[in-house]
Design an enzyme around this catalytic site. Structure first.
Site, PDB file in Angstrom:
ATOM      1  N   HIS A  13     -53.565  -5.326 -99.697  1.00  0.00           N
ATOM      2  CA  HIS A  13     -52.484  -5.707 -98.780  1.00  0.00           C
ATOM      3  C   HIS A  13     -52.588  -4.998 -97.426  1.00  0.00           C
ATOM      4  O   HIS A  13     -52.587  -5.634 -96.382  1.00  0.00           O
ATOM      5  CB  HIS A  13     -51.134  -5.438 -99.423  1.00  0.00           C
ATOM      6  CG  HIS A  13     -50.965  -6.131-100.732  1.00  0.00           C
ATOM      7  ND1 HIS A  13     -51.166  -7.487-100.870  1.00  0.00           N
ATOM      8  CD2 HIS A  13     -50.662  -5.666-101.972  1.00  0.00           C
ATOM      9  CE1 HIS A  13     -50.979  -7.829-102.140  1.00  0.00           C
ATOM     10  NE2 HIS A  13     -50.685  -6.744-102.817  1.00  0.00           N
ATOM     11  N   CYS A  46     -47.921  -8.286-108.364  1.00  0.00           N
ATOM     12  CA  CYS A  46     -46.557  -8.512-108.851  1.00  0.00           C
ATOM     13  C   CYS A  46     -46.415  -9.896-109.485  1.00  0.00           C
ATOM     14  O   CYS A  46     -45.438 -10.166-110.196  1.00  0.00           O
ATOM     15  CB  CYS A  46     -45.553  -8.358-107.720  1.00  0.00           C
ATOM     16  SG  CYS A  46     -45.895  -9.431-106.312  1.00  0.00           S
ATOM     17  N   GLY A 116     -55.995   1.738-101.637  1.00  0.00           N
ATOM     18  CA  GLY A 116     -55.069   1.320-102.675  1.00  0.00           C
ATOM     19  C   GLY A 116     -54.854   2.321-103.782  1.00  0.00           C
ATOM     20  O   GLY A 116     -55.016   3.536-103.610  1.00  0.00           O
ATOM     21  N   SER A 275     -54.610  13.688 -90.970  1.00  0.00           N
ATOM     22  CA  SER A 275     -54.846  14.972 -90.291  1.00  0.00           C
ATOM     23  C   SER A 275     -56.094  14.919 -89.399  1.00  0.00           C
ATOM     24  O   SER A 275     -56.358  15.861 -88.662  1.00  0.00           O
ATOM     25  CB  SER A 275     -54.969  16.099 -91.318  1.00  0.00           C
ATOM     26  OG  SER A 275     -55.845  15.750 -92.372  1.00  0.00           O
ATOM     27  N   ASP A 278     -58.736  10.234 -85.701  1.00  0.00           N
ATOM     28  CA  ASP A 278     -59.393   8.922 -85.681  1.00  0.00           C
ATOM     29  C   ASP A 278     -59.426   8.259 -87.060  1.00  0.00           C
ATOM     30  O   ASP A 278     -60.108   7.249 -87.251  1.00  0.00           O
ATOM     31  CB  ASP A 278     -60.819   9.045 -85.126  1.00  0.00           C
ATOM     32  CG  ASP A 278     -60.828   9.259 -83.619  1.00  0.00           C
ATOM     33  OD1 ASP A 278     -59.928   8.702 -82.947  1.00  0.00           O
ATOM     34  OD2 ASP A 278     -61.701   9.988 -83.122  1.00  0.00           O
ATOM     35  N   ILE A 279     -58.717   8.827 -88.006  1.00  0.00           N
ATOM     36  CA  ILE A 279     -58.657   8.256 -89.355  1.00  0.00           C
ATOM     37  C   ILE A 279     -57.207   7.917 -89.682  1.00  0.00           C
ATOM     38  O   ILE A 279     -56.324   8.771 -89.573  1.00  0.00           O
ATOM     39  CB  ILE A 279     -59.242   9.215 -90.409  1.00  0.00           C
ATOM     40  CG1 ILE A 279     -60.705   9.534 -90.094  1.00  0.00           C
ATOM     41  CG2 ILE A 279     -59.116   8.618 -91.812  1.00  0.00           C
ATOM     42  CD1 ILE A 279     -61.345  10.525 -91.046  1.00  0.00           C
ATOM     43  N   GLY A 283     -50.750   1.903 -96.952  1.00  0.00           N
ATOM     44  CA  GLY A 283     -50.629   1.299 -98.269  1.00  0.00           C
ATOM     45  C   GLY A 283     -50.609   2.313 -99.395  1.00  0.00           C
ATOM     46  O   GLY A 283     -50.218   3.468 -99.208  1.00  0.00           O
ATOM     47  N   ALA A 302     -46.073  -3.306-102.215  1.00  0.00           N
ATOM     48  CA  ALA A 302     -46.766  -4.221-101.305  1.00  0.00           C
ATOM     49  C   ALA A 302     -46.063  -4.295 -99.955  1.00  0.00           C
ATOM     50  O   ALA A 302     -46.714  -4.433 -98.915  1.00  0.00           O
ATOM     51  CB  ALA A 302     -46.864  -5.611-101.933  1.00  0.00           C
TER      52      ALA A 302
END
Length: 453
Positions: A13, A46, A116, A275, A278-279, A283, A302
């Site tokens: 998602h 779901c 996920g 932290s 750039d990352i 979700g 979701a």
């Protein structure tokens, strides 16, 4: 402007939402590569119980996107590829092609972690037996349908939303169903006893055997096939077992590299940076800011995922949109009852040490002069010191679940009991009463509160 290389790890998602939004916003300015270890994207887990119960005949309809759709937007979709390591300093990922076994490395300017979650599997003897299934992805759904066709006795372990919904679906299909949970109530993380007492009675009357306050200790089998489930108190025959004991984040790659909660959920700031600036994370792999308690929590939903994935795309180059957090708003249908909740229940309020009070009321959804009306069970939790509402639960045979969305906004905006008591809701006898049931329960709470203090 130099093309920015963006790597997305995982594509359910949050990943789907990020890619869709980022390509619309930035087009060819971003080169997006998605590494996904499955060959599908965007599966709505779901809906598994709906498919099992025959409500949704075609499981393909539980997908709202596909690798082709995302490829057509311009993303490079590397399906059946697993990221096996990440170098956050050098901005590199190491990838394994699950079809060929080949490994290679790739570099990024920006990394989006949307890896996920995965079901928690109880560490008990016999867990590897055939017929013990999970309920998370498309392939799990297929396994459950296939196994359950010939199964007569099915044990579901875990009485959260998924476990309760699957137990109902199996019962609709004429199976003997046992539902086991270590807690002393079903849905204990979501609802208080006033609600679960009614729902437990409903499940029992429909023929589902509830086994509460018991812990699964062993699975026994014959010829590699599960045959019995042993708890600390009882033993049950089983042709098939579904484990629905919760989820954990898929974040082992980032242990010691990014700030995380104890369970591995990655902590993000209000713009969804980890932290490492750039990352990003979004979700089920990320912790969320939980507004009722003002703390980071792990709430895999979701709804959180699609919001976070979308917001991460907007903030890819500069901080534009804040993620204001979640109230954990959710709902479930249990046979004839429609249930929804937002914010904390009493169990969590006590765990967090909140000095709270509650009000519970039963109100009809329409005027009594109407030919049909149904009782609505409503409960609010609020802080004693300032009467700010921190949780609410609603249940009825009528569908009043949209009121949980109202409660979500009430909680997000830190509204007080007196604010909700006199909030302006419409009245029309086909739909509600002059005092909406949310007004009514808040007015009842005012009788307990001394506003002169």
């Amino acid at each position: 402007m130099k093309e920015t290389k963006v790597i997305v790890i995982g594509c359910t998602h949050a990943g789907t939402a990020f890619i869709t939004t980022a390509k619309k916003l930035y087009g060819d300015k971003v080169k997006i590569t998605s590494y996904e270890r499955n060959d599908t994207v965007s599966f709505l887990s779901c809906g598994i119980a709906l498919h099992v119960g025959g409500v949704v005949k075609d499981p393909q309809k539980l997908f709202y996107s596909s690798p082709k759709i995302l490829s057509d937007l311009g993303a490079e979709m590397k399906m059946r590829h697993e990221v096996i390591d990440v170098d956050t300093r050098e901005k590199k990922v190491f990838v394994k092609n699950l079809e060929t076994g080949e490994t290679f490395e790739d570099s990024f300017d920006k990394l989006v972690i949307t890896s996920g979650s995965w079901p928690i599997i109880p560490n008990v003897p016999g867990k590897e037996l055939s017929g013990i299934l999970l309920s998370k992805n498309f392939y799990h759904a297929q396994d459950i349908v296939r196994y359950s066709k010939d199964a007569k006795k099915i044990v579901v372990v875990g009485a959260g939303y998924i476990g309760v919904e699957l137990a109902e679906a199996f019962r609709h299909n004429g199976k003997e169903v046992v539902l086991i949970d270590i807690a002393d109530r079903i849905l204990a993380k979501y609802l208080d006893k006033e609600f679960t007492d009614i729902l437990e009675r409903e499940l029992s009357e429909k023929g589902i055997r509830l086994v509460l306050n018991e812990r699964v200790e062993r699975f026994d089998g014959e010829n590699g096939q599960v045959k019995k489930v042993q708890t600390n108190k009882s033993e049950f025959e089983a042709d098939m077992v579904v484990l629905a004991t919760g989820f954990k984040p898929n974040t082992e790659l980032f242990k010691g590299k990014l700030n995380c909660l104890e369970n591995g959920a990655i902590i993000v700031d209000e713009y969804l940076h980890t932290s490492h600036s750039d990352i990003f994370a979004a979700g089920d792999s990320a912790a969320v800011w939980y507004t009722p308690t003002e703390s980071y929590e792990y709430i895999p939903l979701a709804t959180n995922a699609v919001r976070m994935g979308t917001i991460a795309a907007y903030n890819l180059f500069e901080n534009k949109i804040k993620y204001t957090g979640t109230q954990g708003t959710s709902g479930v249908k249990v046979f004839s009852y429609n249930v929804a909740t937002s914010g904390v229940n009493e169990l969590l309020a006590r765990e967090k040490g909140i000095d709270y009070d509650v009000i519970y009321a039963v109100e009809n959804n329409k005027p009594e002069f109407m030919p049909e009306y149904e009782p609505v069970y409503v409960k609010l939790l609020y802080r004693k010191n300032d009467t700010v509402i921190i949780g609410g639960q609603v249940m009825s045979k009528a569908d009043v679940t949209e009121s949980a969305n109202t409660l979500s906004i009430v909680i997000a905006n830190k509204m007080r009991i007196q604010d909700l008591a006199f909030s302006d809701f419409f009245f029309q006898p086909y739909f509600n009463k002059p005092w909406n049931f949310l007004n009514t329960v808040a007015l009842k709470a005012l009788e307990k509160i001394n506003l002169n203090n």
